[in-house]
Design an enzyme around this catalytic site. Structure first.
Site, PDB file in Angstrom:
ATOM      1  N   HIS A 122       0.811  -1.229   0.000  1.00  0.00           N
ATOM      2  CA  HIS A 122       0.000   0.000   0.000  1.00  0.00           C
ATOM      3  C   HIS A 122       0.839   1.270   0.000  1.00  0.00           C
ATOM      4  O   HIS A 122       0.346   2.338   0.354  1.00  0.00           O
ATOM      5  CB  HIS A 122      -0.963  -0.009   1.192  1.00  0.00           C
ATOM      6  CG  HIS A 122      -2.006  -1.097   1.104  1.00  0.00           C
ATOM      7  ND1 HIS A 122      -2.775  -1.506   2.162  1.00  0.00           N
ATOM      8  CD2 HIS A 122      -2.398  -1.863   0.053  1.00  0.00           C
ATOM      9  CE1 HIS A 122      -3.598  -2.470   1.762  1.00  0.00           C
ATOM     10  NE2 HIS A 122      -3.379  -2.711   0.493  1.00  0.00           N
ATOM     11  N   CYS A 150       4.306  20.171  -7.671  1.00  0.00           N
ATOM     12  CA  CYS A 150       5.562  19.712  -8.278  1.00  0.00           C
ATOM     13  C   CYS A 150       6.245  20.913  -8.934  1.00  0.00           C
ATOM     14  O   CYS A 150       5.617  21.618  -9.738  1.00  0.00           O
ATOM     15  CB  CYS A 150       5.260  18.641  -9.313  1.00  0.00           C
ATOM     16  SG  CYS A 150       6.710  18.209 -10.292  1.00  0.00           S
TER      17      CYS A 150
HETATM   18  P1  NAD Z   1      -7.015  -2.923  10.276  1.00  0.00           P
HETATM   19  O1  NAD Z   1      -7.019  -1.674  11.084  1.00  0.00           O
HETATM   20  O2  NAD Z   1      -8.170  -3.229   9.426  1.00  0.00           O
HETATM   21  O3  NAD Z   1      -6.856  -4.171  11.286  1.00  0.00           O
HETATM   22  C1  NAD Z   1      -5.969  -4.169  12.340  1.00  0.00           C
HETATM   23  C2  NAD Z   1      -5.958  -5.558  12.964  1.00  0.00           C
HETATM   24  O4  NAD Z   1      -4.927  -5.577  13.933  1.00  0.00           O
HETATM   25  C3  NAD Z   1      -7.246  -5.968  13.669  1.00  0.00           C
HETATM   26  O5  NAD Z   1      -7.614  -7.272  13.256  1.00  0.00           O
HETATM   27  C4  NAD Z   1      -6.855  -5.965  15.140  1.00  0.00           C
HETATM   28  O6  NAD Z   1      -7.538  -6.968  15.899  1.00  0.00           O
HETATM   29  C5  NAD Z   1      -5.386  -6.282  15.058  1.00  0.00           C
HETATM   30  N1  NAD Z   1      -4.565  -5.827  16.193  1.00  0.00           N
HETATM   31  C6  NAD Z   1      -4.768  -4.787  17.031  1.00  0.00           C
HETATM   32  N2  NAD Z   1      -3.759  -4.703  17.911  1.00  0.00           N
HETATM   33  C7  NAD Z   1      -2.895  -5.712  17.611  1.00  0.00           C
HETATM   34  C8  NAD Z   1      -1.649  -6.136  18.144  1.00  0.00           C
HETATM   35  N3  NAD Z   1      -1.090  -5.521  19.203  1.00  0.00           N
HETATM   36  N4  NAD Z   1      -1.032  -7.205  17.587  1.00  0.00           N
HETATM   37  C9  NAD Z   1      -1.584  -7.845  16.534  1.00  0.00           C
HETATM   38  N5  NAD Z   1      -2.762  -7.484  15.990  1.00  0.00           N
HETATM   39  C10 NAD Z   1      -3.393  -6.425  16.509  1.00  0.00           C
HETATM   40  O7  NAD Z   1      -5.680  -2.874   9.452  1.00  0.00           O
HETATM   41  P2  NAD Z   1      -5.207  -3.673   8.164  1.00  0.00           P
HETATM   42  O8  NAD Z   1      -5.725  -5.064   8.215  1.00  0.00           O
HETATM   43  O9  NAD Z   1      -3.772  -3.392   8.054  1.00  0.00           O
HETATM   44  O10 NAD Z   1      -5.920  -3.054   6.890  1.00  0.00           O
HETATM   45  C11 NAD Z   1      -6.466  -1.830   6.659  1.00  0.00           C
HETATM   46  C12 NAD Z   1      -5.613  -0.761   5.997  1.00  0.00           C
HETATM   47  O11 NAD Z   1      -5.088   0.065   7.016  1.00  0.00           O
HETATM   48  C13 NAD Z   1      -4.421  -1.114   5.204  1.00  0.00           C
HETATM   49  O12 NAD Z   1      -4.645  -0.702   3.906  1.00  0.00           O
HETATM   50  C14 NAD Z   1      -3.264  -0.275   5.769  1.00  0.00           C
HETATM   51  O13 NAD Z   1      -2.533   0.294   4.717  1.00  0.00           O
HETATM   52  C15 NAD Z   1      -3.940   0.761   6.556  1.00  0.00           C
HETATM   53  N6  NAD Z   1      -3.301   1.300   7.775  1.00  0.00           N
HETATM   54  C16 NAD Z   1      -1.943   1.294   7.974  1.00  0.00           C
HETATM   55  C17 NAD Z   1      -1.392   1.816   9.159  1.00  0.00           C
HETATM   56  C18 NAD Z   1       0.099   1.812   9.363  1.00  0.00           C
HETATM   57  O14 NAD Z   1       0.875   1.911   8.414  1.00  0.00           O
HETATM   58  N7  NAD Z   1       0.555   1.709  10.635  1.00  0.00           N
HETATM   59  C19 NAD Z   1      -2.241   2.324  10.138  1.00  0.00           C
HETATM   60  C20 NAD Z   1      -3.620   2.320   9.898  1.00  0.00           C
HETATM   61  C21 NAD Z   1      -4.129   1.803   8.709  1.00  0.00           C
END
Ligand code: NAD
Length: 247
Positions: A122, A150
């Site tokens: 992503h 840009c």
């Molecule tokens: P999501 O928010 O949909 O799911 C997060 C998952 O992580 C949930 O199932 C939750 O139960 C689990 N979780 C929470 N705490 C946890 C922990 N300590 N250890 C393990 N699991 C834990 O996120 P997703 O599935 O990555 O997908 C959604 C989109 O969110 C993606 O496209 C992503 O690019 C984007 N996103 C990225 C970031 C980042 O880069 N940090 C932050 C927010 C969203």
């Protein structure tokens, strides 16, 4: 939360595995203090859902709002530190003959932990590109205009992340899908497994009879299909798994 018992059978399989894939999602960065996609937004952003801001149409309608949201998240990501879950995957890569790390995260924390080859499905919030033709731009003038433009083409600039409705980077998904098909073990870590096509990768491993492992404190649509569910936070489950597999 009570300590998770890591199955001995899983450790044996991991120790003998030749090819391993780990797919990570926002959950692996939760213990670094970054909110997951489904956590409520805070402060200024509480009234918006990410789905309203992470689309090309949102940028067309209100580029300043979307740029500012990403600028805020970029700052949070820059201030966050990798956690023991990110670090455990660096160790796993050193131990397994062929290891591929695939992430949906845009925060760059895997690389900052020391992971050297990461497939970013992503994109990455720390990169910027032109809205008009997706070319990466590294320098622009900060003259107060938001979003900046840009300096070569005058296109508005945007983060190099994949928005809802956009295609994933060419080649990244294909490489991840081949690895998922060929691997002995597929780890699904900290992802709600509802955002496709990333959520479909585990299906490649299931179809070819590979071992599948979910690491997540919560249920996902894949929980009932995987070989092992490790119900706990990645920041403690992954280090325990590493410790028990390669003591
Ligand atoms: P999501 O928010 O949909 O799911 C997060 C998952 O992580 C949930 O199932 C939750 O139960 C689990 N979780 C929470 N705490 C946890 C922990 N300590 N250890 C393990 N699991 C834990 O996120 P997703 O599935 O990555 O997908 C959604 C989109 O969110 C993606 O496209 C992503 O690019 C984007 N996103 C990225 C970031 C980042 O880069 N940090 C932050 C927010 C969203």
């Amino acid at each position: 939360m009570a300590a998770i018992t890591i199955p001995t059978e899983l450790c044996e399989k991991l120790r003998n595995a030749k090819k391993v894939v780990a797919l990570t999602g926002a959950g692996i960065s939760a213990e670094s203090g970054l909110a997951t996609f489904r956590d409520a937004q805070t402060g200024l952003w509480a009234k918006y859902s990410p789905e309203e801001l992470a689309t090309p149409q949102a940028f067309i309608d209100n580029p300043e709002l979307v740029w500012n949201w990403y600028a805020w998240r970029r700052q949070l990501a820059a201030e966050a530190m990798p956690n023991p879950g990110h670090q455990a995957l660096v160790t796993m890569a050193e131990k397994v003959p062929e290891f591929l790390l695939v992430t949906q995260n845009i925060d760059g924390l895997h690389q900052r932990a020391g992971s050297t080859h990461v497939i970013e499905l992503h994109g990455n919030i720390h990169r910027t590109k032109r809205f008009d033709d997706n070319q990466i731009v590294t320098d622009w003038e900060e003259n107060g205009e938001i979003p900046p433009r840009c300096p070569t083409t005058n296109s508005l600039l945007r983060p190099d992340v994949v928005w809802f409705g956009e295609n994933l980077p060419a080649g990244a998904l294909a490489q991840a899908a081949i690895a998922a098909e060929e691997c002995d073990i597929f780890f699904s870590i900290g992802t709600s497994s509802v955002v496709f096509p990333a959520a479909g990768l585990i299906g490649e491993t299931l179809r070819h009879g590979g071992l599948t492992v979910e690491i997540n404190p919560g249920e996902t649509p894949h929980s009932s299909a995987v070989s092992f569910v490790l119900r706990g936070p990645a920041g403690s489950v992954l280090p325990e798994l590493i410790q028990k597999t390669w003591p």
